[in-house]
Design a protein around this motif. Structure first.
Motif, short mmCIF file in Angstrom:
data_model
loop_
_atom_site.label_atom_id
_atom_site.label_comp_id
_atom_site.label_asym_id
_atom_site.label_seq_id
_atom_site.Cartn_x
_atom_site.Cartn_y
_atom_site.Cartn_z
N CYS A 1 -36.68 -32.38 28.90
CA CYS A 1 -35.98 -32.84 27.70
C CYS A 1 -34.78 -31.92 27.47
CB CYS A 1 -36.91 -32.82 26.49
SG CYS A 1 -36.15 -33.36 24.93
N PRO A 2 -33.56 -32.38 27.78
CA PRO A 2 -32.39 -31.51 27.72
C PRO A 2 -32.12 -30.91 26.35
CG PRO A 2 -31.89 -33.51 28.94
CD PRO A 2 -33.22 -33.72 28.32
N ASP A 3 -32.37 -31.66 25.27
CA ASP A 3 -32.00 -31.14 23.95
C ASP A 3 -33.08 -30.28 23.30
OD1 ASP A 3 -33.91 -32.93 23.11
OD2 ASP A 3 -32.52 -34.29 22.09
N GLY A 4 -34.20 -30.08 23.98
CA GLY A 4 -35.23 -29.18 23.48
C GLY A 4 -36.10 -29.73 22.38
N GLU A 5 -35.98 -31.03 22.06
CA GLU A 5 -36.81 -31.60 21.00
C GLU A 5 -38.26 -31.74 21.42
OE1 GLU A 5 -36.05 -32.52 17.68
OE2 GLU A 5 -34.46 -31.13 18.26
N ILE A 6 -38.52 -31.80 22.72
CA ILE A 6 -39.88 -31.86 23.25
C ILE A 6 -40.17 -30.54 23.96
CG2 ILE A 6 -41.45 -33.05 24.81
CD1 ILE A 6 -40.60 -34.67 22.33
N THR A 7 -41.31 -29.94 23.62
CA THR A 7 -41.63 -28.62 24.16
C THR A 7 -42.67 -28.66 25.28
OG1 THR A 7 -43.35 -28.26 22.49
CG2 THR A 7 -41.10 -27.55 21.95
N ASP A 8 -43.41 -29.79 25.43
CA ASP A 8 -44.43 -29.84 26.46
C ASP A 8 -44.81 -31.29 26.74
OD1 ASP A 8 -46.13 -28.89 28.38
OD2 ASP A 8 -47.54 -27.94 27.00
N TRP A 9 -45.43 -31.52 27.91
CA TRP A 9 -45.87 -32.84 28.33
C TRP A 9 -47.28 -32.70 28.89
CZ3 TRP A 9 -41.40 -30.37 29.14
CH2 TRP A 9 -40.23 -30.95 28.65
N ALA A 10 -48.11 -33.72 28.68
CA ALA A 10 -49.48 -33.68 29.20
C ALA A 10 -49.99 -35.10 29.36
CB ALA A 10 -50.38 -32.87 28.28
N TRP A 11 -51.07 -35.22 30.13
CA TRP A 11 -51.70 -36.52 30.40
C TRP A 11 -53.12 -36.47 29.86
CZ3 TRP A 11 -48.64 -40.10 33.17
CH2 TRP A 11 -47.45 -39.57 33.71
N PHE A 12 -53.47 -37.45 29.01
CA PHE A 12 -54.77 -37.45 28.33
C PHE A 12 -55.53 -38.74 28.62
CE2 PHE A 12 -52.12 -34.69 25.71
CZ PHE A 12 -52.94 -33.61 25.47
N HIS A 13 -56.83 -38.60 28.80
CA HIS A 13 -57.68 -39.78 28.86
C HIS A 13 -57.70 -40.43 27.47
CE1 HIS A 13 -59.20 -39.21 32.91
NE2 HIS A 13 -59.36 -37.91 32.65
N PRO A 14 -57.60 -41.75 27.37
CA PRO A 14 -57.49 -42.42 26.07
C PRO A 14 -58.84 -42.56 25.36
CG PRO A 14 -57.39 -44.04 27.81
CD PRO A 14 -57.43 -42.71 28.50
N ASP A 15 -59.51 -41.44 25.15
CA ASP A 15 -60.81 -41.44 24.48
C ASP A 15 -60.83 -40.30 23.48
OD1 ASP A 15 -60.95 -39.24 26.18
OD2 ASP A 15 -62.32 -40.20 27.60
N GLU A 16 -61.97 -39.65 23.32
CA GLU A 16 -62.06 -38.56 22.35
C GLU A 16 -61.07 -37.44 22.66
OE1 GLU A 16 -64.57 -39.87 23.95
OE2 GLU A 16 -65.89 -40.77 22.44
N GLU A 17 -60.73 -37.26 23.94
CA GLU A 17 -59.76 -36.24 24.33
C GLU A 17 -58.42 -36.51 23.66
OE1 GLU A 17 -58.19 -34.16 28.43
OE2 GLU A 17 -58.38 -36.34 28.39
N LEU A 18 -57.96 -37.76 23.68
CA LEU A 18 -56.69 -38.10 23.05
C LEU A 18 -56.80 -38.01 21.54
CD1 LEU A 18 -53.78 -39.10 23.33
CD2 LEU A 18 -54.66 -41.44 23.30
N ASP A 19 -57.92 -38.45 20.96
CA ASP A 19 -58.09 -38.37 19.51
C ASP A 19 -57.98 -36.93 19.03
OD1 ASP A 19 -58.50 -41.05 19.65
OD2 ASP A 19 -60.59 -41.02 19.00
N ALA A 20 -58.59 -35.99 19.78
CA ALA A 20 -58.55 -34.59 19.37
C ALA A 20 -57.15 -34.01 19.46
CB ALA A 20 -59.52 -33.78 20.23
N ALA A 21 -56.38 -34.46 20.47
CA ALA A 21 -55.05 -33.89 20.68
C ALA A 21 -53.98 -34.54 19.82
CB ALA A 21 -54.65 -34.03 22.16
N ALA A 22 -54.09 -35.85 19.61
CA ALA A 22 -53.02 -36.60 18.94
C ALA A 22 -53.42 -37.15 17.59
CB ALA A 22 -52.56 -37.75 19.84
N GLY A 23 -54.71 -37.18 17.28
CA GLY A 23 -55.17 -37.76 16.03
C GLY A 23 -55.77 -39.14 16.26
N PRO A 24 -56.70 -39.56 15.40
CA PRO A 24 -57.41 -40.82 15.62
C PRO A 24 -56.53 -42.06 15.54
CG PRO A 24 -57.98 -39.86 13.49
CD PRO A 24 -57.22 -38.82 14.24
N ASP A 25 -55.46 -42.03 14.72
CA ASP A 25 -54.59 -43.20 14.63
C ASP A 25 -53.85 -43.44 15.94
OD1 ASP A 25 -55.37 -43.74 12.08
OD2 ASP A 25 -53.64 -42.79 11.12
#
Length: 305
Positions: free
Chosen positions: A247-271
């Motif tokens: 991300c050239p402008d620095g608005e994003i600090t990291d990237w990751a790949w998550f399984h779309p289950d409880e792992e994603l809910d914990a990292a991104a929130g249930p919504d």
């Protein structure tokens, strides 16, 4: 349930002005609410509602009338609502607010981040919007945050997510959580164009948007005051071992790949987890779906945008 285990009832004041708008108070956490107070032992709910308006706004109420009762919350508390109507526009603009950050007046079809139970009650019992001159109607027409999101998966089904830079001060409950590549649509920008732009800006992946997978609606969140309508577009798969994200402008600090289950809910929130699963189910079924995120208590984290 034993009577003593129930929360004490609340008395609520529904104040409306001549055009039919409702007075709402904004708490420091961004949530809006009606003036209210706990009913004291041996106190009549009507007297408590009058006291609530005096304590919350510094206003002495005149004649009030009962409107109805509703309940909400994990441990439902009864809310006894009384009405005080027909204040002239501007007559209550200068209020004394010892516990609230500000106040405003709203038509019931353009309410901010109230609880769903309060919204339902107001739409059933508050005045309907009158016919207004076009300029006033345009200024008070309901609005929504129009957002877009890019759905990119790894061959094993994990979902690409980004971590936005947190701007200070940012007290949103979901600040710093993982999010979809995406954002608010620009003016004159349709959702496929916006999704491709956001994906390119936030990850460096330059590819056209695929089919629309899902359109997800979310109840207004504290501090946002408008619902979110988010368009999820399919951008296919990418191999995490091969793609180089940036991300050239620095608005994003990291990237990751998550399984779309409880792992994603914990990292991104249930919504966001709920929205991701609906979008991926739509991809598997080969059709577009519409969905609404389940309502959450005021102040809960997990906004989808």
């Amino acid at each position: 349930m034993e009577r003593s285990s129930c929360p004490p009832p609340l008395a609520v004041m529904l104040v409306t002005d001549v055009p039919g708008r409702v007075l709402l108070l904004r708490r420091p956490d961004g949530c809006w609410e009606l003036p209210s107070a706990v009913v004291r032992p041996a106190e009549e709910p009507q007297a408590a509602a009058v006291r609530a308006l005096a304590e919350a706004c510094g206003v002495a109420a005149g004649a009030v009338r009962p409107v109805g009762v509703f309940e909400e919350g994990a441990r439902p508390a009864r809310r006894h609502v009384y009405a005080l109507s027909a204040y002239a526009p501007g007559a209550m603009d200068r209020l004394v607010l010892p516990r609230h950050a500000t106040h405003a007046w709203f038509f019931t079809d353009n309410l901010p981040g109230l609880s769903p139970a309060t919204v339902r009650f107001l739409r059933a019992h508050a005045p309907a919007r009158p016919h207004l001159p076009r300029s006033q109607w345009l200024a008070t027409t309901p609005r929504a945050w129009l957002c877009t999101a890019a759905v990119v998966t790894a061959p094993d089904g994990r979902l690409l997510m980004v971590k936005p830079r947190v701007r200070e001060p940012d007290r949103r409950p979901d600040a710093g959580r993982w999010n979809f590549p995406g954002g608010v649509l620009d003016t004159h920008e349709d959702s496929p164009t916006g999704a491709a732009r956001e994906l390119r800006e936030e990850t460096g992946l330059d590819r056209p948007a695929g089919p629309l997978l899902a359109v997800v609606w979310q109840h207004p969140a504290p501090g946002a005051d408008h619902p979110i309508v988010q368009f999820f577009h399919d951008f296919g798969t990418a191999d995490p071992a091969v793609v180089r994200l940036g991300c050239p402008d620095g608005e994003i600090t990291d990237w990751a790949w998550f399984h779309p289950d409880e792992e994603l809910d914990a990292a991104a929130g249930p919504d966001r987890g709920y929205a991701a699963r609906r979008a991926l189910a739509a991809r598997a079924a080969g059709r577009t779906v519409t969905a609404a995120c389940p309502p959450r208590p005021p102040g809960a984290a997990g906004a989808a945008h």
